[in-house]
Design a protein around this motif. Structure first.
Motif, PDB file in Angstrom:
ATOM      1  N   UNK A 114      11.787  48.553  -6.526  1.00 34.37           N
ATOM      2  CA  UNK A 114      10.444  48.647  -5.974  1.00 34.37           C
ATOM      3  C   UNK A 114       9.701  47.334  -6.243  1.00 34.37           C
ATOM      4  N   UNK A 115       8.630  47.072  -5.512  1.00 38.90           N
ATOM      5  CA  UNK A 115       7.938  45.784  -5.684  1.00 38.90           C
ATOM      6  C   UNK A 115       7.516  45.530  -7.131  1.00 38.90           C
ATOM      7  N   UNK A 116       7.073  46.564  -7.833  1.00 40.29           N
ATOM      8  CA  UNK A 116       6.662  46.360  -9.220  1.00 40.29           C
ATOM      9  C   UNK A 116       7.843  45.970 -10.101  1.00 40.29           C
ATOM     10  N   UNK A 117       8.936  46.729  -9.977  1.00 40.70           N
ATOM     11  CA  UNK A 117      10.134  46.415 -10.777  1.00 40.70           C
ATOM     12  C   UNK A 117      10.588  44.985 -10.505  1.00 40.70           C
ATOM     13  N   UNK A 118      10.660  44.632  -9.241  1.00 38.94           N
ATOM     14  CA  UNK A 118      11.157  43.305  -8.876  1.00 38.94           C
ATOM     15  C   UNK A 118      10.252  42.221  -9.458  1.00 38.94           C
ATOM     16  N   UNK A 119       8.938  42.430  -9.303  1.00 39.77           N
ATOM     17  CA  UNK A 119       8.001  41.415  -9.784  1.00 39.77           C
ATOM     18  C   UNK A 119       8.092  41.264 -11.296  1.00 39.77           C
ATOM     19  N   UNK A 120       8.231  42.380 -12.001  1.00 38.97           N
ATOM     20  CA  UNK A 120       8.310  42.283 -13.468  1.00 38.97           C
ATOM     21  C   UNK A 120       9.629  41.629 -13.875  1.00 38.97           C
ATOM     22  N   UNK A 121      10.698  42.018 -13.171  1.00 39.76           N
ATOM     23  CA  UNK A 121      11.994  41.397 -13.474  1.00 39.76           C
ATOM     24  C   UNK A 121      11.930  39.887 -13.299  1.00 39.76           C
ATOM     25  N   UNK A 122      11.136  39.467 -12.330  1.00 41.52           N
ATOM     26  CA  UNK A 122      11.044  38.035 -12.073  1.00 41.52           C
ATOM     27  C   UNK A 122       9.888  37.396 -12.831  1.00 41.52           C
ATOM     28  N   UNK A 123       9.327  38.135 -13.720  1.00 42.19           N
ATOM     29  CA  UNK A 123       8.232  37.622 -14.549  1.00 42.19           C
ATOM     30  C   UNK A 123       7.069  37.095 -13.712  1.00 42.19           C
ATOM     31  N   UNK A 124       6.750  37.785 -12.657  1.00 47.09           N
ATOM     32  CA  UNK A 124       5.615  37.302 -11.866  1.00 47.09           C
ATOM     33  C   UNK A 124       4.705  38.452 -11.460  1.00 47.09           C
ATOM     34  N   UNK A 125       4.687  39.493 -12.257  1.00 46.34           N
ATOM     35  CA  UNK A 125       3.804  40.609 -11.939  1.00 46.34           C
ATOM     36  C   UNK A 125       2.402  40.291 -12.456  1.00 46.34           C
ATOM     37  N   UNK A 126       1.398  40.422 -11.597  1.00 47.23           N
ATOM     38  CA  UNK A 126       0.048  40.018 -12.019  1.00 47.23           C
ATOM     39  C   UNK A 126      -0.544  40.907 -13.116  1.00 47.23           C
ATOM     40  N   UNK A 127      -0.010  42.084 -13.296  1.00 52.50           N
ATOM     41  CA  UNK A 127      -0.594  42.986 -14.292  1.00 52.50           C
ATOM     42  C   UNK A 127       0.177  43.025 -15.604  1.00 52.50           C
ATOM     43  N   UNK A 128       1.320  42.373 -15.623  1.00 49.91           N
ATOM     44  CA  UNK A 128       2.105  42.352 -16.858  1.00 49.91           C
ATOM     45  C   UNK A 128       1.982  40.956 -17.460  1.00 49.91           C
ATOM     46  N   UNK A 129       1.232  40.863 -18.523  1.00 49.78           N
ATOM     47  CA  UNK A 129       0.924  39.560 -19.096  1.00 49.78           C
ATOM     48  C   UNK A 129       1.577  39.420 -20.464  1.00 49.78           C
ATOM     49  N   UNK A 130       2.262  38.311 -20.614  1.00 50.16           N
ATOM     50  CA  UNK A 130       2.919  38.067 -21.885  1.00 50.16           C
ATOM     51  C   UNK A 130       2.248  36.920 -22.606  1.00 50.16           C
ATOM     52  N   UNK A 131       2.054  37.097 -23.879  1.00 50.49           N
ATOM     53  CA  UNK A 131       1.401  36.055 -24.649  1.00 50.49           C
ATOM     54  C   UNK A 131       2.201  35.843 -25.922  1.00 50.49           C
ATOM     55  N   UNK A 132       2.336  34.592 -26.288  1.00 49.47           N
ATOM     56  CA  UNK A 132       3.040  34.276 -27.520  1.00 49.47           C
ATOM     57  C   UNK A 132       2.009  33.948 -28.589  1.00 49.47           C
ATOM     58  N   UNK A 133       1.855  34.860 -29.517  1.00 45.84           N
ATOM     59  CA  UNK A 133       0.813  34.671 -30.532  1.00 45.84           C
ATOM     60  C   UNK A 133       1.109  33.482 -31.428  1.00 45.84           C
ATOM     61  N   UNK A 134       2.348  33.003 -31.413  1.00 43.33           N
ATOM     62  CA  UNK A 134       2.672  31.849 -32.243  1.00 43.33           C
ATOM     63  C   UNK A 134       1.942  30.614 -31.743  1.00 43.33           C
ATOM     64  N   UNK A 135       1.725  30.554 -30.424  1.00 45.64           N
ATOM     65  CA  UNK A 135       1.050  29.369 -29.900  1.00 45.64           C
ATOM     66  C   UNK A 135      -0.405  29.660 -29.542  1.00 45.64           C
TER      67      UNK A 135
END
Ligand SMILES: [Zn+2]
Length: 645
Positions: A114-135
């Motif tokens: 589905x579009x959501x699965x695909x977008x998240x798999x490709x790390x380009x979903x606008x609602x799934x945000x990843x942050x690295x607290x180390x930086x």
């Protein structure tokens, strides 16, 4: 840190806003083509079923999705590379998946198409945000997130914030986060990952559902790597895969990057993998173990040279030897292991035959020496020299008689233990490796059936640094004294003890080292103290103390008479006496004969008080103090480095 740290390229997850379409950078200096995808990324699990070694987590999450009670905040902990951010991304898909028909709800089995699965798999979903607290550790970074959490999701069902290495956030950042965690907006899920749970404030922890991701067991890793290497068209031997799984130490990602390297180098045999990992090959390790245990230092050095030439890190040779010793010890306690299919054939056969020839005490001595040796290597300016020294020492110590062998031999040489005294008869020498690697032995000695039981121990330094030690059972503490709050001292020594107990440190020191008792008998207390200034101060402080504790009962005076030796001097006499007694003991004489050049380093009398004196009722310096020594079992103390001259 992102879950794909060294040696894999960083993923785009380190930036706050996912950078659509940017796939991992190529492996730095290697000549891999741009499109090459490292194995850890190529085979990154996409569903809960793909996760290996995390069965509990998967079961609980599945259940949560089934009953529709998915937490709004998760805390995923575990060592690096076990799949924390991978799990976070699967959760993000599970929350947002709309299914193949576009109508599905949250599911533990995201469809992947589905579009959501695909977008998240490709790390380009606008609602799934990843942050690295180390930086991004600051409060502003967190405010940014909180600000975004107030808006409805743009494309998906749920906004998901994945914060990796969350323990790195500043205190203010945590505080800012806390407010949102207390009342999370309905369409927001936080997934935190950390390698250091202890550093996460409990206020944050308590608002999260926590999962501990476990190190993946070696056999599971090896199986996993086998499947993947086959898909990649590589053909590893099971020994080679086992080595990679062992080096991965529970981390799927670390293991896969090693597998990457092995495939790139065409290292499919155990030997080649060992070389790649900087390990000596297992056969060599067993050769070394055999030579060490046979005491053949020349062979061991030749093997070390060989390992060095093969590119093995010599420190890891020591740790591999430790592993070998550990394996042999396990064989000792559980013989069924010798048939275990988890172990390579070579380890079972060679380990088994070696194990039969060695005693447990030899193995544990070797283990301790290796353990200390590893630390020495780390501290040494020249690692190779240090490793060789450890191995040479190990060779020499392994041919020293084991403690029980020695005691049997020596018993043959000395007169037999008298009948009726068998409970205190020699039953064991105990041996421990010292930090210098030389064996030390405890020769337990106790007093015979008459008189109080004295506890003493003797330490001999033998050629090359071995230590022989004997000790007697402990004196049962006398139950007198300590009844009354401040009992009347019955002797000068008791009075000095009392002064110590009253926390009169200066006075206590003077009385112990410099005072000579001339007369002790209430009310008279007469001392010789040569220093006039000291004498005045003692007059003042000791009189005051005695007056306070025993009003009107003591009269302190000073005299020029010689008096008794100070308590310290008496202690020195006891030491000399003990030394003399020990020297004349038949067993000790036998030991000395056996180890020419040995000398008695010290004799420890456990019965002595803080002043190095035996109980007063034993008339310490009288003739009957000579203990009638017999041998008794005793558990050795570990040997202190300082004991070795
Ligand atoms: Zn889907």
């Amino acid at each position: 840190m992102d879950d794909d740290t060294l040696p894999l390229p960083q993923e785009e997850g380190t930036s706050f806003f996912p950078d659509a379409g940017s796939v991992g950078r190529p492996i730095s200096e290697t000549e891999k083509p741009q499109h090459y995808k490292v194995l850890a990324r190529k085979y990154r699990p996409r569903t809960f079923d793909d996760l290996i070694g995390q069965d509990t987590l998967v079961r609980i999450l599945r259940r949560a999705f089934e009953v529709g009670r998915v937490a709004h905040a998760f805390m995923l902990t575990g060592v690096r590379g076990v799949g924390k951010t991978t799990t976070a991304r699967i959760i993000a898909r599970a929350l947002n998946c709309t299914g193949r028909d576009g109508k599905g709800g949250p599911t533990a089995d995201p469809c992947g198409v589905c579009p959501n699965c695909v977008a998240i798999l490709e790390d380009r979903h606008p609602d799934v945000l990843e942050m690295d607290a180390a930086s991004r550790t600051g409060v502003d970074d967190v405010r940014e997130i909180i600000e975004f959490s107030r808006f409805r999701p743009m494309q998906g069902r749920m906004k998901v914030f994945i914060i990796d290495e969350v323990h790195m956030l500043s205190r203010n950042a945590f505080n800012a986060l806390l407010k949102t965690l207390e009342e999370p907006p309905a369409q927001v899920t936080f997934i935190f990952a950390t390698t250091e749970l202890r550093k996460v404030p409990v206020t944050v922890l308590s608002r999260c559902q926590r999962f501990d991701l476990h190190r993946v067991p070696q056999d599971q890793l090896a199986e996993h790597f086998k499947n993947i290497s086959e898909k990649e068209g590589a053909h590893f031997t099971s020994e080679a895969l086992a080595l990679i799984a062992r080096a991965a130490d529970g981390s799927v990602r670390d293991g896969l990057s090693l597998l990457d390297q092995a495939i790139a180098q065409g290292a499919e045999e155990a030997g080649a993998v060992s070389a790649m990992l900087g390990l000596a090959d297992r056969g060599l390790i067993f050769d070394m173990l055999e030579s060490v245990m046979a005491g053949k230092a020349d062979q061991v050095l030749a093997l070390t040279e060989k390992a060095y030439a093969q590119g093995a890190d010599l420190r890891s040779v020591l740790t591999d030897l430790m592993e070998g010793v550990h394996l042999l010890s396990r064989f000792k306690v559980d013989s069924s292991l010798r048939e275990s299919n988890d172990l390579p054939e070579m380890e079972r056969s060679r380990g088994g035959s070696l194990c039969d020839r060695l005693s447990m005490s030899v193995l544990s001595r070797a283990w301790q020496m290796l353990l200390k040796g590893v630390a020495e290597v780390d501290a040494a300016p020249d690692r190779r020299q240090a490793v060789e020294m450890v191995l040479i020492r190990l060779c020499y110590s392994s041919v020293l008689p084991t403690p029980d062998e020695l005691i049997r031999q020596l018993q043959g040489e000395t007169s037999p233990v008298p009948a009726g005294n068998t409970s205190r008869a020699v039953s064991a020498f105990t041996a421990q490796s010292s930090s210098s690697g030389m064996a030390s032995m405890s020769v337990p000695v106790s007093e015979g059936s008459h008189g109080p039981v004295v506890r003493s121990s003797l330490r001999l330094v033998v050629n090359g640094g071995a230590i022989i030690e004997h000790e007697t059972p402990e004196l049962v503490a006398s139950e007198e004294t300590e009844e009354l709050p401040v009992p009347m001292p019955k002797s000068w020594r008791e009075m000095v003890v009392l002064v110590g107990q009253e926390k009169e440190a200066w006075l206590h020191g003077i009385l112990r080292h410099e005072a000579h008792i001339v007369r002790f008998g209430p009310p008279d207390l007469v001392l010789r103290l040569d220093d006039i200034v000291v004498r005045k101060r003692v007059q003042r402080t000791l009189s005051a103390l005695l007056e306070r504790l025993y009003p009107g009962q003591w009269r302190l005076d000073f005299s020029e008479e010689k008096g008794e030796p100070s308590l310290d001097e008496q202690g020195a006499q006891v030491v000399a006496l003990n030394q003399q007694h020990a020297q004349n003991h038949p067993l000790i004489r036998a030991v000395m004969k056996r180890f020419p050049g040995a000398r008695i380093a010290s004799v420890h009398d456990r019965n002595l008080d803080d002043y190095g004196l035996p109980p007063e009722e034993m008339t310490p310096l009288g003739e009957d103090y000579a203990p009638d020594l017999d041998f008794a079992p005793y558990d050795a103390d570990s040997i202190n480095e300082n004991d070795l001259d």
